[in-house]
Design a protein around this motif. Structure first.
Motif, PDB file in Angstrom:
ATOM      1  N   PRO A  90       5.532  -9.540  10.977  1.00  0.00           N
ATOM      2  CA  PRO A  90       5.974  -9.086   9.653  1.00  0.00           C
ATOM      3  C   PRO A  90       5.658 -10.087   8.533  1.00  0.00           C
ATOM      4  CG  PRO A  90       7.693  -8.689  11.264  1.00  0.00           C
ATOM      5  CD  PRO A  90       6.624  -9.489  11.948  1.00  0.00           C
ATOM      6  N   MET A  91       5.763 -11.387   8.822  1.00  0.00           N
ATOM      7  CA  MET A  91       5.469 -12.389   7.794  1.00  0.00           C
ATOM      8  C   MET A  91       3.979 -12.440   7.463  1.00  0.00           C
ATOM      9  SD  MET A  91       8.137 -13.654   6.512  1.00  0.00           S
ATOM     10  CE  MET A  91       7.555 -15.123   5.682  1.00  0.00           C
ATOM     11  N   ILE A  92       3.131 -12.242   8.462  1.00  0.00           N
ATOM     12  CA  ILE A  92       1.688 -12.189   8.206  1.00  0.00           C
ATOM     13  C   ILE A  92       1.373 -10.994   7.318  1.00  0.00           C
ATOM     14  CG2 ILE A  92      -0.557 -11.750   9.276  1.00  0.00           C
ATOM     15  CD1 ILE A  92       0.422 -13.551  11.616  1.00  0.00           C
ATOM     16  N   ALA A  93       1.978  -9.851   7.645  1.00  0.00           N
ATOM     17  CA  ALA A  93       1.765  -8.652   6.821  1.00  0.00           C
ATOM     18  C   ALA A  93       2.312  -8.862   5.410  1.00  0.00           C
ATOM     19  CB  ALA A  93       2.432  -7.446   7.490  1.00  0.00           C
ATOM     20  N   ALA A  94       3.503  -9.463   5.323  1.00  0.00           N
ATOM     21  CA  ALA A  94       4.091  -9.728   4.005  1.00  0.00           C
ATOM     22  C   ALA A  94       3.221 -10.682   3.197  1.00  0.00           C
ATOM     23  CB  ALA A  94       5.503 -10.305   4.170  1.00  0.00           C
ATOM     24  N   VAL A  96      -0.040 -10.857   3.229  1.00  0.00           N
ATOM     25  CA  VAL A  96      -1.158 -10.079   2.670  1.00  0.00           C
ATOM     26  C   VAL A  96      -0.676  -9.291   1.450  1.00  0.00           C
ATOM     27  CG1 VAL A  96      -2.895  -8.308   3.147  1.00  0.00           C
ATOM     28  CG2 VAL A  96      -2.308  -9.987   4.915  1.00  0.00           C
ATOM     29  N   LEU A  97       0.481  -8.657   1.579  1.00  0.00           N
ATOM     30  CA  LEU A  97       1.051  -7.890   0.470  1.00  0.00           C
ATOM     31  C   LEU A  97       1.340  -8.796  -0.735  1.00  0.00           C
ATOM     32  CD1 LEU A  97       2.397  -5.416  -0.862  1.00  0.00           C
ATOM     33  CD2 LEU A  97       4.458  -5.975   0.440  1.00  0.00           C
ATOM     34  N   CYS A  98       2.077  -9.879  -0.517  1.00  0.00           N
ATOM     35  CA  CYS A  98       2.470 -10.763  -1.624  1.00  0.00           C
ATOM     36  C   CYS A  98       1.283 -11.455  -2.278  1.00  0.00           C
ATOM     37  CB  CYS A  98       3.461 -11.802  -1.133  1.00  0.00           C
ATOM     38  SG  CYS A  98       5.054 -11.103  -0.707  1.00  0.00           S
ATOM     39  N   LEU A  99       0.383 -11.970  -1.453  1.00  0.00           N
ATOM     40  CA  LEU A  99      -0.772 -12.666  -2.020  1.00  0.00           C
ATOM     41  C   LEU A  99      -1.675 -11.704  -2.792  1.00  0.00           C
ATOM     42  CD1 LEU A  99      -1.474 -15.000   1.013  1.00  0.00           C
ATOM     43  CD2 LEU A  99      -0.639 -15.704  -1.249  1.00  0.00           C
ATOM     44  N   GLY A 100      -1.794 -10.478  -2.300  1.00  0.00           N
ATOM     45  CA  GLY A 100      -2.553  -9.465  -3.036  1.00  0.00           C
ATOM     46  C   GLY A 100      -1.923  -9.164  -4.388  1.00  0.00           C
ATOM     47  N   LEU A 101      -0.596  -9.029  -4.394  1.00  0.00           N
ATOM     48  CA  LEU A 101       0.101  -8.772  -5.660  1.00  0.00           C
ATOM     49  C   LEU A 101      -0.025  -9.946  -6.625  1.00  0.00           C
ATOM     50  CD1 LEU A 101       3.371  -7.007  -4.446  1.00  0.00           C
ATOM     51  CD2 LEU A 101       1.470  -5.989  -5.738  1.00  0.00           C
ATOM     52  N   LEU A 102       0.100 -11.156  -6.116  1.00  0.00           N
ATOM     53  CA  LEU A 102      -0.052 -12.337  -6.968  1.00  0.00           C
ATOM     54  C   LEU A 102      -1.433 -12.368  -7.618  1.00  0.00           C
ATOM     55  CD1 LEU A 102       1.698 -14.982  -4.705  1.00  0.00           C
ATOM     56  CD2 LEU A 102       2.523 -14.149  -6.931  1.00  0.00           C
ATOM     57  N   ALA A 103      -2.462 -12.032  -6.836  1.00  0.00           N
ATOM     58  CA  ALA A 103      -3.822 -12.004  -7.383  1.00  0.00           C
ATOM     59  C   ALA A 103      -3.982 -10.863  -8.380  1.00  0.00           C
ATOM     60  CB  ALA A 103      -4.842 -11.878  -6.257  1.00  0.00           C
ATOM     61  N   ALA A 104      -3.453  -9.689  -8.035  1.00  0.00           N
ATOM     62  CA  ALA A 104      -3.586  -8.526  -8.920  1.00  0.00           C
ATOM     63  C   ALA A 104      -2.931  -8.777 -10.271  1.00  0.00           C
ATOM     64  CB  ALA A 104      -2.973  -7.288  -8.254  1.00  0.00           C
ATOM     65  N   LEU A 105      -1.774  -9.421 -10.243  1.00  0.00           N
ATOM     66  CA  LEU A 105      -1.026  -9.677 -11.474  1.00  0.00           C
ATOM     67  C   LEU A 105      -1.431 -10.978 -12.161  1.00  0.00           C
ATOM     68  CD1 LEU A 105       2.487  -8.638 -10.135  1.00  0.00           C
ATOM     69  CD2 LEU A 105       0.943  -7.292 -11.597  1.00  0.00           C
ATOM     70  N   ARG A 106      -2.245 -11.778 -11.481  1.00  0.00           N
ATOM     71  CA  ARG A 106      -2.646 -13.089 -11.986  1.00  0.00           C
ATOM     72  C   ARG A 106      -1.424 -13.919 -12.392  1.00  0.00           C
ATOM     73  NH1 ARG A 106      -6.946 -11.600 -16.382  1.00  0.00           N
ATOM     74  NH2 ARG A 106      -5.758  -9.697 -16.484  1.00  0.00           N
ATOM     75  N   GLY A 182      -1.743  -4.893   2.797  1.00  0.00           N
ATOM     76  CA  GLY A 182      -0.506  -5.547   3.204  1.00  0.00           C
ATOM     77  C   GLY A 182       0.621  -4.561   3.437  1.00  0.00           C
ATOM     78  N   CYS A 183       0.711  -3.528   2.576  1.00  0.00           N
ATOM     79  CA  CYS A 183       1.729  -2.483   2.773  1.00  0.00           C
ATOM     80  C   CYS A 183       1.527  -1.787   4.114  1.00  0.00           C
ATOM     81  CB  CYS A 183       1.652  -1.447   1.652  1.00  0.00           C
ATOM     82  SG  CYS A 183       2.362  -1.967   0.104  1.00  0.00           S
ATOM     83  N   ALA A 184       0.287  -1.423   4.401  1.00  0.00           N
ATOM     84  CA  ALA A 184      -0.015  -0.753   5.666  1.00  0.00           C
ATOM     85  C   ALA A 184       0.311  -1.651   6.858  1.00  0.00           C
ATOM     86  CB  ALA A 184      -1.481  -0.325   5.695  1.00  0.00           C
ATOM     87  N   LEU A 185      -0.046  -2.914   6.756  1.00  0.00           N
ATOM     88  CA  LEU A 185       0.232  -3.855   7.826  1.00  0.00           C
ATOM     89  C   LEU A 185       1.729  -4.064   8.019  1.00  0.00           C
ATOM     90  CD1 LEU A 185      -2.475  -6.550   7.026  1.00  0.00           C
ATOM     91  CD2 LEU A 185      -2.480  -4.972   8.963  1.00  0.00           C
ATOM     92  N   LEU A 186       2.466  -4.120   6.915  1.00  0.00           N
ATOM     93  CA  LEU A 186       3.904  -4.322   7.003  1.00  0.00           C
ATOM     94  C   LEU A 186       4.576  -3.116   7.647  1.00  0.00           C
ATOM     95  CD1 LEU A 186       6.021  -6.422   6.382  1.00  0.00           C
ATOM     96  CD2 LEU A 186       6.255  -5.457   4.093  1.00  0.00           C
ATOM     97  N   LEU A 187       4.147  -1.922   7.283  1.00  0.00           N
ATOM     98  CA  LEU A 187       4.690  -0.711   7.922  1.00  0.00           C
ATOM     99  C   LEU A 187       4.380  -0.723   9.418  1.00  0.00           C
ATOM    100  CD1 LEU A 187       3.839   1.991   5.245  1.00  0.00           C
ATOM    101  CD2 LEU A 187       6.114   1.122   5.871  1.00  0.00           C
ATOM    102  N   GLN A 188       3.191  -1.134   9.769  1.00  0.00           N
ATOM    103  CA  GLN A 188       2.808  -1.218  11.175  1.00  0.00           C
ATOM    104  C   GLN A 188       3.628  -2.282  11.900  1.00  0.00           C
ATOM    105  OE1 GLN A 188      -1.255  -2.381  11.680  1.00  0.00           O
ATOM    106  NE2 GLN A 188      -1.235  -2.063  13.880  1.00  0.00           N
ATOM    107  N   ALA A 189       3.863  -3.424  11.257  1.00  0.00           N
ATOM    108  CA  ALA A 189       4.579  -4.529  11.889  1.00  0.00           C
ATOM    109  C   ALA A 189       6.055  -4.207  12.136  1.00  0.00           C
ATOM    110  CB  ALA A 189       4.464  -5.794  11.037  1.00  0.00           C
ATOM    111  N   VAL A 190       6.658  -3.441  11.243  1.00  0.00           N
ATOM    112  CA  VAL A 190       8.070  -3.108  11.416  1.00  0.00           C
ATOM    113  C   VAL A 190       8.260  -1.805  12.183  1.00  0.00           C
ATOM    114  CG1 VAL A 190       8.799  -4.426   9.397  1.00  0.00           C
ATOM    115  CG2 VAL A 190       8.267  -2.000   9.157  1.00  0.00           C
ATOM    116  N   GLY A 191       7.142  -1.206  12.586  1.00  0.00           N
ATOM    117  CA  GLY A 191       7.215  -0.015  13.427  1.00  0.00           C
ATOM    118  C   GLY A 191       7.535   1.268  12.712  1.00  0.00           C
TER     119      GLY A 191
END
Length: 192
Positions: A90-94, A96-106, A182-191
């Protein structure tokens, strides 16, 4: 543009699932370690996002990638010593999600805070890879490939930072695509 990106990312999810379950062969030599982060879309996306965000928004762009490599190494050593965590996927997936958002929002953060955030995620990446890879040469290959992926993202981020009009489109598209993964990975990680 968004629909094909989502389709491609969804098609690559089986590769992501295999990257941390032992389904992909990983040896103990330098090349196995070097190729390892390229075999899982989760690690690949996170590494590029660290560099991209650093280049786009951080004052000391080298600090977050360096923190990632160092804390990933510490996580890998901890995994070799027997540390395991149910939060690892879950932390690996999170990440990807968080780092993507940080980049998207600069989003601009203080250098120490950015390094701490990235380093926290990196520790869990290290736990996963340290458990999968065998041998110091494989770990060295992993660290080098990770650093090179950071540099690739960093160069892209710095290029976008120079061209504000391009960054206004490129950052949300690239970062947003990583965040969607990251969203897809997080959904997959938490089942879910």
């Amino acid at each position: 543009m968004k629909r094909p990106l989502i389709t491609v990312l969804a098609g690559l999810l089986p590769l992501v699932a295999a990257s941390h379950t032992g389904e992909l062969a990983h040896g103990h030599d330098f090349l196995s370690g070097f190729v390892h982060p390229l075999s899982g879309l989760d690690h690949l996306a996170a590494m590029l996002a660290v560099g991209l965000w650093s280049g786009l928004a951080l004052r000391r762009a080298w600090q977050a990638p360096l923190a990632f490599v160092l804390l990933m190494l510490i996580g890998a050593v901890a995994a070799r010593a027997g540390l395991d965590s149910p939060l690892q996927e879950p932390m690996i997936a999170a990440s990807v999600l968080c780092l993507g958002l940080l980049a998207a929002l600069r989003l601009r953060l203080a250098p120490l805070l950015a390094a701490a955030l990235v380093g926290g995620f990196a520790f869990f990446h290290g736990l996963a890879h340290g458990a999968e890879l065998d041998g110091d040469l494989a770990l060295l290959g992993l660290l080098l490939a990770t650093a090179l992926l950071h540099v690739a993202g960093l160069l892209l981020g710095l290029l976008l930072r120079r061209h504000l009009k391009l960054a206004a489109v490129g950052a949300p598209v690239l970062g947003g695509g990583i965040a969607l993964l990251g969203c897809a990975l997080l959904l997959q990680a938490v089942g879910a």
